[in-house]
Structures are given as structure tokens and as C-alpha cells.
Design an enzyme around this catalytic site. Sequence first.
Site, mmCIF file in Angstrom:
data_model
loop_
_atom_site.group_PDB
_atom_site.id
_atom_site.type_symbol
_atom_site.label_atom_id
_atom_site.label_comp_id
_atom_site.label_asym_id
_atom_site.label_seq_id
_atom_site.Cartn_x
_atom_site.Cartn_y
_atom_site.Cartn_z
ATOM 1 C CB SER A 90 -0.975 0.020 1.182
ATOM 2 O OG SER A 90 -0.290 0.227 2.392
ATOM 3 C CE LYS A 124 -3.203 2.081 4.104
ATOM 4 N NZ LYS A 124 -2.556 0.814 4.409
#
Length: 143
Positions: free
Chosen positions: A59, A96
Site C-alpha cells: 500500500s 499509512k
Amino acid sequence: MKIYKAETKMMLELPYADGGVRGGFPSPAQDYITESIDLNRELIEHPASTFYAKVVGDSMSGEGITEGDILVVDRSIEPEHGDLAVCCLDGEFTLKRLSFGAKGVVRLVPSNKKYSPIEVTDGSDFRVWGIVLYTIKSNRRKP
């Protein structure tokens, strides 16, 4: 994501090319290396709150962070907008970028376009587990 406690009780001195390594035009090689560097001292400011984590997934591949990379994570740092963070969301770890918006809205932003940002809702069990200070990666190409 696998998380490991940083071991800082022993010194980790390694040979160090103190003259630098050029990314542009080559320079004459040093005949020998006399300096050393202690990675524990260079990378870890808060030993009691520093951990290593191994990246699983893709990601954050848009930032060059890929599966198998090792993160140096400090749990004592107060999170700020734009920090790369290891977060715990509903019992799962995720890596993230933090985005703090108006009215307390928190978004977890991936760098891989295959994934959408995650908005943390009031019903979510969420906490910033730690802030990523360094990424250690293998540059060896896999056969």
C-alpha cells in the site's frame, strides 16, 4: 506486520565510508576505511520506545516502501499531519500517511493508487501506534 523491539544495549559499529559515495560521476575509491558508524546511535533516539517492523503488502509502494522493508518506529513521537505512521485500526496494524483534516477528521492515506484512503470514523478503534523515522530496504535484485 511483524514488530520487534530494538536491541540497543550493544554497540553496532560498522565500517563507514566517511568521504561519501557519489551518486553522480565516480570518484577515486578510498584505499581503506578507517571510520565506523554505530547504527543504534544514528537511528535510535529513544531506545525504550523504538521498535522495528517488517512491511507486509504494497500500500505504500508509491513511496518506494515495499514488502520486506524494515521500518524504524518510534512510539514516543507525537503524530503530526503528513507523518508516516504505523496505526492500529480495529485490531489490525497498517502503515499509512496521516492526514488530519478539519473538524478532527483523520484519514490514513496509502501511496499506491490501487488503494483508497481510509477515513477513521467515530466507531473505529484507532490509535497511532508509532511514527516511522527510517526505512531500511534491500537493494539487491531478486533473481
